[in-house]
Design a protein around this motif. Structure first.
Motif, PDB file in Angstrom:
ATOM      1  N   LYS A 102     -12.429   0.646  11.863  1.00  0.00           N
ATOM      2  CA  LYS A 102     -13.701   0.587  10.636  1.00  0.00           C
ATOM      3  C   LYS A 102     -14.019  -0.507  11.632  1.00  0.00           C
ATOM      4  N   GLY A 103     -14.343  -1.354  12.673  1.00  0.00           N
ATOM      5  CA  GLY A 103     -14.688  -1.873  13.185  1.00  0.00           C
ATOM      6  C   GLY A 103     -14.694  -3.236  13.038  1.00  0.00           C
ATOM      7  N   VAL A 104     -13.736  -3.562  11.619  1.00  0.00           N
ATOM      8  CA  VAL A 104     -13.994  -5.175  10.775  1.00  0.00           C
ATOM      9  C   VAL A 104     -12.704  -6.547  11.787  1.00  0.00           C
ATOM     10  N   SER A 105     -13.365  -7.205  12.143  1.00  0.00           N
ATOM     11  CA  SER A 105     -12.372  -8.012  13.052  1.00  0.00           C
ATOM     12  C   SER A 105     -11.350  -9.112  12.355  1.00  0.00           C
ATOM     13  N   LYS A 106     -10.631  -9.183  13.861  1.00  0.00           N
ATOM     14  CA  LYS A 106      -8.494  -9.585  13.461  1.00  0.00           C
ATOM     15  C   LYS A 106      -8.362 -10.488  11.834  1.00  0.00           C
ATOM     16  N   GLU A 107      -9.802 -11.160  11.913  1.00  0.00           N
ATOM     17  CA  GLU A 107      -9.501 -12.760  11.503  1.00  0.00           C
ATOM     18  C   GLU A 107     -10.455 -12.157  10.021  1.00  0.00           C
ATOM     19  N   VAL A 108     -11.261 -11.342   9.570  1.00  0.00           N
ATOM     20  CA  VAL A 108     -11.027 -10.872   8.710  1.00  0.00           C
ATOM     21  C   VAL A 108     -10.257  -9.784   7.519  1.00  0.00           C
ATOM     22  N   ILE A 109      -9.617  -9.191   8.862  1.00  0.00           N
ATOM     23  CA  ILE A 109      -8.602  -8.126   8.654  1.00  0.00           C
ATOM     24  C   ILE A 109      -7.789  -9.137   8.045  1.00  0.00           C
ATOM     25  N   LYS A 110      -7.290 -10.018   7.984  1.00  0.00           N
ATOM     26  CA  LYS A 110      -6.189 -10.955   7.997  1.00  0.00           C
ATOM     27  C   LYS A 110      -6.676 -11.692   6.848  1.00  0.00           C
ATOM     28  N   ASN A 111      -7.583 -11.812   6.540  1.00  0.00           N
ATOM     29  CA  ASN A 111      -7.576 -12.361   5.210  1.00  0.00           C
ATOM     30  C   ASN A 111      -8.000 -11.678   3.826  1.00  0.00           C
ATOM     31  N   ARG A 112      -8.457 -10.477   4.366  1.00  0.00           N
ATOM     32  CA  ARG A 112      -8.918 -10.052   3.366  1.00  0.00           C
ATOM     33  C   ARG A 112      -8.306  -8.587   3.126  1.00  0.00           C
ATOM     34  N   GLY A 113      -7.123  -8.311   4.232  1.00  0.00           N
ATOM     35  CA  GLY A 113      -6.004  -7.664   3.989  1.00  0.00           C
ATOM     36  C   GLY A 113      -4.688  -8.473   2.949  1.00  0.00           C
ATOM     37  N   GLU A 114      -4.701  -9.857   2.714  1.00  0.00           N
ATOM     38  CA  GLU A 114      -3.624 -10.540   1.980  1.00  0.00           C
ATOM     39  C   GLU A 114      -4.283 -10.863   0.870  1.00  0.00           C
ATOM     40  N   GLU A 115      -5.507 -10.994   0.523  1.00  0.00           N
ATOM     41  CA  GLU A 115      -6.228 -10.806  -0.519  1.00  0.00           C
ATOM     42  C   GLU A 115      -5.819  -9.298  -1.232  1.00  0.00           C
ATOM     43  N   LEU A 116      -5.942  -8.426  -0.620  1.00  0.00           N
ATOM     44  CA  LEU A 116      -5.824  -6.941  -1.642  1.00  0.00           C
ATOM     45  C   LEU A 116      -4.335  -6.446  -1.192  1.00  0.00           C
ATOM     46  N   LEU A 117      -3.606  -6.928  -0.835  1.00  0.00           N
ATOM     47  CA  LEU A 117      -2.099  -7.268  -1.026  1.00  0.00           C
ATOM     48  C   LEU A 117      -1.616  -7.187  -1.851  1.00  0.00           C
ATOM     49  N   LYS A 118      -2.661  -8.746  -2.577  1.00  0.00           N
ATOM     50  CA  LYS A 118      -2.266  -9.483  -3.258  1.00  0.00           C
ATOM     51  C   LYS A 118      -3.090  -9.050  -4.562  1.00  0.00           C
ATOM     52  N   ARG A 119      -3.862  -8.387  -4.387  1.00  0.00           N
ATOM     53  CA  ARG A 119      -4.428  -7.900  -5.768  1.00  0.00           C
ATOM     54  C   ARG A 119      -3.977  -6.824  -6.142  1.00  0.00           C
ATOM     55  N   LEU A 120      -3.560  -5.918  -5.004  1.00  0.00           N
ATOM     56  CA  LEU A 120      -3.141  -4.271  -5.607  1.00  0.00           C
ATOM     57  C   LEU A 120      -1.791  -4.470  -5.863  1.00  0.00           C
ATOM     58  N   ASP A 121      -1.030  -5.514  -6.199  1.00  0.00           N
ATOM     59  CA  ASP A 121       0.512  -6.376  -6.071  1.00  0.00           C
ATOM     60  C   ASP A 121       1.593  -5.167  -5.183  1.00  0.00           C
ATOM     61  N   LEU A 122       0.969  -5.411  -3.960  1.00  0.00           N
ATOM     62  CA  LEU A 122       2.181  -5.275  -2.302  1.00  0.00           C
ATOM     63  C   LEU A 122       2.311  -6.329  -2.691  1.00  0.00           C
ATOM     64  N   SER A 123       1.774  -6.893  -2.017  1.00  0.00           N
ATOM     65  CA  SER A 123       3.180  -8.740  -1.281  1.00  0.00           C
ATOM     66  C   SER A 123       4.380  -8.144  -1.002  1.00  0.00           C
ATOM     67  N   SER A 124       4.911  -7.415  -1.649  1.00  0.00           N
ATOM     68  CA  SER A 124       7.093  -7.473  -2.130  1.00  0.00           C
ATOM     69  C   SER A 124       6.740  -6.377  -1.259  1.00  0.00           C
ATOM     70  N   LYS A 125       5.913  -5.730  -0.614  1.00  0.00           N
ATOM     71  CA  LYS A 125       6.305  -4.297  -0.041  1.00  0.00           C
ATOM     72  C   LYS A 125       5.358  -4.570   1.285  1.00  0.00           C
ATOM     73  N   ARG A 126       4.669  -5.492   1.788  1.00  0.00           N
ATOM     74  CA  ARG A 126       4.273  -5.404   3.356  1.00  0.00           C
ATOM     75  C   ARG A 126       4.466  -4.766   4.790  1.00  0.00           C
ATOM     76  N   ASN A 127       6.320  -4.910   4.025  1.00  0.00           N
ATOM     77  CA  ASN A 127       7.252  -4.635   5.728  1.00  0.00           C
ATOM     78  C   ASN A 127       7.476  -3.694   5.366  1.00  0.00           C
ATOM     79  N   THR A 128       6.771  -2.191   4.732  1.00  0.00           N
ATOM     80  CA  THR A 128       8.158  -1.942   4.351  1.00  0.00           C
ATOM     81  C   THR A 128       7.364  -0.230   4.490  1.00  0.00           C
ATOM     82  N   LEU A 129       8.276   0.919   5.218  1.00  0.00           N
ATOM     83  CA  LEU A 129       7.305   1.689   5.828  1.00  0.00           C
ATOM     84  C   LEU A 129       6.893   2.424   4.506  1.00  0.00           C
ATOM     85  N   ALA A 130       5.528   3.405   5.073  1.00  0.00           N
ATOM     86  CA  ALA A 130       5.286   3.897   3.641  1.00  0.00           C
ATOM     87  C   ALA A 130       5.617   5.384   3.501  1.00  0.00           C
TER      88      ALA A 130
END
Ligand SMILES: Nc1ncnc2c1ncn2[C@@H]1O[C@H](COP(=O)(O)OP(=O)(O)OP(=O)(O)O)[C@@H](O)[C@H]1O
Length: 275
Positions: A102-130
């Protein structure tokens, strides 16, 4: 402002008319639900709204532009029907690559991605295969992927189909949160309770728009009958209008209950009459 404006849209597959003269809107900050039976044309309509199909006739504007405009894709969050995250990628990689697409910069993805993991309660699954996630968790990953570009508008085709009641409610809570943040949403659903819980406005669709309104308005307009359960003799009466209701109640002795039609009953009645 209308974030989605559909004007007199027709969509045909050969001779089959899937959408007949559809006009509808989604206003800024609103959640709008498209409800209809199988084959009613809901997916066909949303695919035209997110630019995967084009109408045969009529016009669609999304955030003031044509759905096929390249800029629009970057402003939308879409979860298509029966979509799954890529099974061979981890949760984090799914979110990361969708951001890059979607053309989002790496930096923004890093920050927003972390936030989304937390928010959607996915942090513990970050390295799990989908592919190793449950259905509910996969749906949460799809929501994170749809949100990675911080979209103003989300389009969700049956966001909770196939989920168990608890996972459905979790998705609802997430969507309600998204609305609180001022995001607008168009969703399709078969579930009346979902539409009633989430939507500010509903369109009943059966090739064409049959009914439009707020859930409470639709109930008031079409709820012209009452069900009376007489506990004294176990009988159930169906009466039309308040006068008939009063007359019946006057003749009852003992405990009784009066019930108005649910949105589901109104929907079935309206869709049946439309055929
Ligand atoms: N690619 C296609 N080619 C031909 N006909 C199609 C195509 N896609 C959908 N249809 C037909 O168009 C009609 C509308 O289908 P659509 O998938 O839009 O309905 P829907 O309301 O989303 O249904 P469901 O609730 O089952 O997902 C159906 O009769 C369907 O069979």
């Amino acid at each position: 402002m209308n974030v989605i404006e559909v004007k007199n849209v027709w969509k045909m597959y050969g001779k089959l008319v899937a959408n007949e003269d559809i006009s509808m809107t989604v206003n800024e900050g609103e959640i709008v639900a498209l409800l209809g039976p199988n084959g009613a044309g809901k997916t066909t309509l949303v695919k035209q709204i997110y630019g995967e199909l084009s109408p045969n006739k009529g016009e669609i504007k999304v955030l003031g532009k044509k759905p096929t405009d390249r800029q629009i894709k970057k402003l939308l969050g879409v979860i298509p029907q029966e979509c799954e995250p890529y099974g061979d990628l981890t949760v984090w990689d799914n979110i990361y690559y969708m951001g890059r697409l979607k053309g989002v910069s790496k930096e923004v993805i890093k920050n927003r991605g972390e936030e989304l993991l937390k928010r959607l309660d996915l942090s513990s699954k970050r390295n799990t295969l989908a592919r190793d996630l449950s259905g509910g968790l996969k749906r949460r990953v799809l929501i994170a992927m749809a949100l990675i570009n911080d979209p103003k508008l989300l389009i969700l085709d049956e966001p909770t189909t196939g989920l168990d009641p608890e996972a459905r409610r979790e998705v609802w809570e997430i969507l309600i949160d998204m609305k609180r943040e001022g995001r607008s949403m168009l969703l399709t659903t078969h579930y009346l309770d979902e539409a009633e819980r989430l939507a500010d406005r509903i369109y009943f669709l059966s090739r064409r728009i049959i009914v439009e309104g707020k859930p409470a308005e639709i109930k008031e307009k079409f709820a012209d009958w009452y069900e009376v359960i007489d506990y004294a003799n176990g009988k159930v009466y169906k009466v039309k209008g308040e006068e008939e209701l009063k007359r019946l109640i006057m003749n009852l002795n003992g405990k009784f209950e009066v019930r108005m039609p649910s949105l589901e009953e109104i929907y079935l009645q309206v869709i049946r009459n439309a055929d």
